[in-house]
Design a protein around this motif. Sequence first.
Motif, short mmCIF file in Angstrom:
data_model
loop_
_atom_site.label_atom_id
_atom_site.label_comp_id
_atom_site.label_asym_id
_atom_site.label_seq_id
_atom_site.Cartn_x
_atom_site.Cartn_y
_atom_site.Cartn_z
N ASP A 165 -2.55 -1.51 -5.89
CA ASP A 165 -2.54 -2.43 -5.15
C ASP A 165 -0.76 -2.63 -4.80
O ASP A 165 -0.99 -3.16 -2.86
CB ASP A 165 -2.12 -3.94 -5.71
N LYS A 166 -0.41 -2.81 -4.81
CA LYS A 166 1.43 -3.18 -5.14
C LYS A 166 1.62 -1.93 -3.75
O LYS A 166 2.26 -1.62 -2.79
CB LYS A 166 2.63 -2.83 -5.42
N ILE A 167 1.74 -0.43 -3.94
CA ILE A 167 1.99 1.27 -2.93
C ILE A 167 0.46 0.88 -1.98
O ILE A 167 1.16 0.99 -1.11
CB ILE A 167 1.30 2.34 -3.77
N LEU A 168 -0.51 0.64 -1.71
CA LEU A 168 -0.75 0.27 -0.93
C LEU A 168 -1.26 -1.07 -0.22
O LEU A 168 -1.31 -0.79 1.04
CB LEU A 168 -2.80 -0.10 -1.42
N LYS A 169 -0.36 -1.69 -0.67
CA LYS A 169 0.21 -3.02 0.29
C LYS A 169 1.02 -2.64 1.22
O LYS A 169 2.18 -2.73 1.45
CB LYS A 169 0.46 -4.04 0.01
N ASP A 170 2.20 -1.65 0.25
CA ASP A 170 3.80 -1.04 1.09
C ASP A 170 3.37 -0.76 2.42
O ASP A 170 2.68 -0.03 3.10
CB ASP A 170 3.85 -0.07 0.27
N ASP A 171 4.95 -1.21 3.42
CA ASP A 171 4.91 -0.89 4.73
C ASP A 171 5.05 0.28 4.60
O ASP A 171 4.13 0.89 5.82
CB ASP A 171 6.18 -1.84 5.16
N PHE A 172 5.45 0.98 3.68
CA PHE A 172 5.66 2.52 4.26
C PHE A 172 3.79 2.97 4.15
O PHE A 172 4.15 3.58 5.72
CB PHE A 172 6.05 3.28 3.13
N VAL A 173 3.20 2.70 3.32
CA VAL A 173 2.05 3.16 3.60
C VAL A 173 1.31 2.85 4.46
O VAL A 173 0.48 3.76 5.46
CB VAL A 173 1.40 3.10 1.81
#
Length: 189
Positions: free
Chosen positions: A139-147
């Motif tokens: 979830d943290k990765i999927l919400k990351d602005d970069f992604v």
Amino acid sequence: KPEKSDSYKVMVWNTLYSKKIIDCFHIRFNEQKDLKAEDTIFNIDYFAKANKVIISENVGYLYRCNSQSLTSLKFDELLFEKIKYSYRIQEKKLRENKIYEISKWRLERQLFVDLRECFIRLMPNISQKGKKEILECMDKILKDDFVRYAIKDYPINRTQLSQKIFLYFVKYRLKTMLFYSMKIYTRKR
């Protein structure tokens, strides 16, 4: 052109280099520990200085990949940060060499290949984490602005079916679907 053929492997073990170019332009490997894709970064530096590149179908070296080796299955808590950092360095070098626009799709494609590897390494059989903790990490990765920025305009329809499914899971933040697809994928490895 990257959109026509994507068969060139960026690893340095499959390439012959001119020592003269390496010495003349002081091309060196970036040895930072928080870096992923140091081969790609070396190649960007090298190919920007080479007048000519020849790609051959001839196999002169056989490199065996073992997906069950310890290095292949290692979990790295900082892998996502390494992926982002490496991407930014590659993007900067491509822009400096004025080849970013023709390389953008390939660079982004590799980003999502690396992101998939990041999710694979989160799986319980590799990371020893529980489902709840893995879903929180995803979830943290999927919400990351970069992604979010990278997936926003990415041409998902230009990809093969398995990659297309993965990219839709990323784009729409379907972490549970992503979790189970990665779990199935790691069982096949």
